[in-house]
Design an enzyme around this catalytic site. Sequence first.
Site, PDB file in Angstrom:
ATOM      1  N   ASP A  89       0.823  -1.204   0.000  1.00 29.56           N
ATOM      2  CA  ASP A  89       0.000   0.000   0.000  1.00 29.56           C
ATOM      3  C   ASP A  89       0.858   1.256   0.000  1.00 29.56           C
ATOM      4  OD1 ASP A  89      -2.228  -1.593   0.138  1.00 29.56           O
ATOM      5  OD2 ASP A  89      -2.653  -1.191   2.255  1.00 29.56           O
ATOM      6  N   ARG A  90       0.303   2.314  -0.550  1.00 21.86           N
ATOM      7  CA  ARG A  90       1.000   3.600  -0.595  1.00 21.86           C
ATOM      8  C   ARG A  90       1.519   4.018   0.777  1.00 21.86           C
ATOM      9  NH1 ARG A  90      -2.694   8.713  -1.401  1.00 21.86           N
ATOM     10  NH2 ARG A  90      -3.160   8.065   0.742  1.00 21.86           N
TER      11      ARG A  90
END
Length: 249
Positions: A70-71
């Site tokens: 995930d970012r």
Amino acid sequence: MNPRVSVPDRTVGPDIGLPILYRDALMLVIDKPAGLPVHPGPKGGPTLTDHLDALRFGLPRRPEAAHRLDRDTSGCLVLGRHAKALARLNRLFADGKADKTYWALVEGGPDEAEGRIDLPLAKRSDDPRSWWMKTDPAGAPSLTLYRVLGRADGLSWLELKPVTGRTHQLRVHCAAMGWPIRGDAIYGSAGRAGPGLQLHARALSLPLYPKRDAIRVEAPAPMHMRAGLEACGMPAVAEAPALTRPSAT
């Protein structure tokens, strides 16, 4: 056999400023900072993809990510250095042979010192643009193992090991158990929780070479989590053990 443990190679990828934790002829493992998306999204902005050409290290094609991160999650991210390597790495992740370990700071925490979260997950919406998830008895089987590494006032430091690899699995599982990951803007209470998502891909072990020990790589605790981790008992310096050096290939 004991896994081969890499020394963090503090080489910084040219023009990108990312530590290279491990490098050999088939793969790179980088220490991805929180806030950097791996792939382009609908909102635009800089991504890791924009900089992959700077990580070729002499090969004709750029490396590509072998799995998702995930970012807002920091830590170990594996890149395959060419098509055959990427296919091999993709298969290891798809077959569940990549052993992944995360660190998380959660609000509250489990009563037990260790345990398992066995809750099926499904998408919240049929919209193909949405990646938000929910627990759902009819969803895909999803299993997370956890262990408490330390506690402070209203906070727990957890080691999380996803046995399955569902989207947002760790975030949804922790929230469903009543101890959301600190700083989670989707499943938690980010407004009062501190500086960003407190989730870190701490380590991974990959049996990449059939006749060799598994390669184990660890990413040091990120700056945005260190105060909370140290409050929960982490030593001020927590680095990977030094057993072997990564190849310079």
